[in-house]
Design an enzyme around this catalytic site. Structure first.
Site, PDB file in Angstrom:
ATOM      1  N   ASP A   1      66.920 -46.458  80.230  1.00  0.00           N
ATOM      2  CA  ASP A   1      67.597 -47.049  81.429  1.00  0.00           C
ATOM      3  C   ASP A   1      66.950 -48.204  81.806  1.00  0.00           C
ATOM      4  OD1 ASP A   1      69.227 -47.598  83.522  1.00  0.00           O
ATOM      5  OD2 ASP A   1      69.040 -45.547  84.509  1.00  0.00           O
ATOM      6  N   VAL A   2      67.682 -49.334  81.542  1.00  0.00           N
ATOM      7  CA  VAL A   2      66.955 -50.484  81.994  1.00  0.00           C
ATOM      8  C   VAL A   2      66.984 -50.775  83.633  1.00  0.00           C
ATOM      9  CG1 VAL A   2      67.687 -51.748  79.897  1.00  0.00           C
ATOM     10  CG2 VAL A   2      69.134 -51.835  81.802  1.00  0.00           C
TER      11      VAL A   2
ATOM     12  N   ASN B   1      70.215 -57.026  75.399  1.00  0.00           N
ATOM     13  CA  ASN B   1      71.709 -57.009  75.367  1.00  0.00           C
ATOM     14  C   ASN B   1      72.360 -56.182  76.464  1.00  0.00           C
ATOM     15  OD1 ASN B   1      74.505 -57.102  74.116  1.00  0.00           O
ATOM     16  ND2 ASN B   1      74.099 -55.019  74.113  1.00  0.00           N
TER      17      ASN B   1
ATOM     18  N   TYR C   1      79.533 -60.156  88.064  1.00  0.00           N
ATOM     19  CA  TYR C   1      78.953 -60.276  86.728  1.00  0.00           C
ATOM     20  C   TYR C   1      78.663 -61.645  86.408  1.00  0.00           C
ATOM     21  CZ  TYR C   1      79.281 -59.977  81.495  1.00  0.00           C
ATOM     22  OH  TYR C   1      79.098 -59.948  80.470  1.00  0.00           O
TER      23      TYR C   1
END
Length: 273
Positions: free
Chosen positions: A88-89, A115, A181
């Site tokens: 989990d980044v 990514n 985003y």
């Protein structure tokens, strides 16, 4: 004189080409790809790395999908190493452990493909702190955490390496409902430029790709067909990119064909930045 109707002319490039075969661009390299489960750019990047002769370790937070992705890649590339690690980044400890594990399992790390990212569609006036924070934490902070961990690894070894980040043309363009985003992806671009200057001290190149639209099944689940078709129609070819087309550009940036390129963001978007 007859004036050609360019407004409604269909581009000869509107039909996606057959996937380009591998050319050994990453032969012998050890590649780590985050968010590589599923059907998107991450999986395509891992597959392209294998196609170009690399061994890979793929990571994702979703353990079941990660296992399925690893099995699929292993079945296609039985002569190559395909390792996996859940990560989990948004968790620094997990990201640090990912880099350590990848170096152990692959023997070394030559390339990191960042990514991991999270989107959504919410107008600014209706956006909650939690929605903003979640997208920025996964997309920007996650890229930072992985880049930091990789640079600490590269600083301690002598062979150098490459980092390729997945940004987005929304780091440049405006689109309704995408403020969180877009802000995160613009941050990825800035991180790429600044980190690249520092990474040169360790023999590391850092670049990014900025796709506009790469159509795949998961994207179709979170975005309406009408919007996808509208966005694709505005591209020069009148179509979305294939995920392998984005992955092929990532492989090029990771290869020795771009040894003097660092701190750059390559638009995969018909140059409609």
């Amino acid at each position: 004189m007859t004036i050609p109707d360019t407004e409604n002319r269909r581009s000869p490039l509107a039909d996606p080409p057959t996937e380009t075969p591998g050319h050994g661009l990453l032969s012998g390299r050890k590649v780590v790809v985050t968010a590589a489960a599923g059907t998107g750019i991450g999986f395509a990047s891992a597959r392209r790395a294998l196609l170009e002769g690399a061994d890979v370790l793929i990571s994702d937070w979703h353990e079941r999908r990660l296992g399925e992705a690893a099995q699929k890649l292993s079945a296609e590339f039985g002569d190559r190493t395909v390792a996996q690690a859940t990560c989990d980044v948004s968790d620094t400890a997990q990201v640090d452990a990912l880099i350590t594990r990848a170096a152990d399992e692959l023997g070394r790390i030559d390339v990191l493909v960042n990514n991991a990212g999270l989107g959504g569609e919410t107008p600014v006036a209706d956006m909650t702190d939690e929605q903003w924070d979640r997208v920025v934490d996964i997309t920007l902070n996650g890229t930072f955490r992985a880049t930091r961990a990789a640079l600490r690894y590269f600083r301690a070894v002598e062979h150098g390496g490459v980092i390729v980040n997945n940004a987005s043309v929304l780091g440049w363009r405006a689109q309704r409902g995408q403020a969180h985003y877009a802000a995160a992806k613009a941050g990825v671009m800035a991180l790429t430029r600044c980190a690249a200057v520092e990474a040169a001290d360790f023999g590391v190149r850092i670049n990014a790709v900025a796709p506009s639209i790469a159509k795949h099944p998961f994207l179709a689940k979170v975005t309406s067909d009408e919007l996808l078709d509208e966005l694709a129609a505005h591209e020069a070819y009148g179509r979305a990119a294939e995920v392998w087309e984005v992955a092929a550009t990532i492989a090029m940036l990771a290869s020795d064909y771009t040894t003097y390129l660092t701190g750059e963001v390559v638009s995969i978007s018909s140059q409609r930045a």
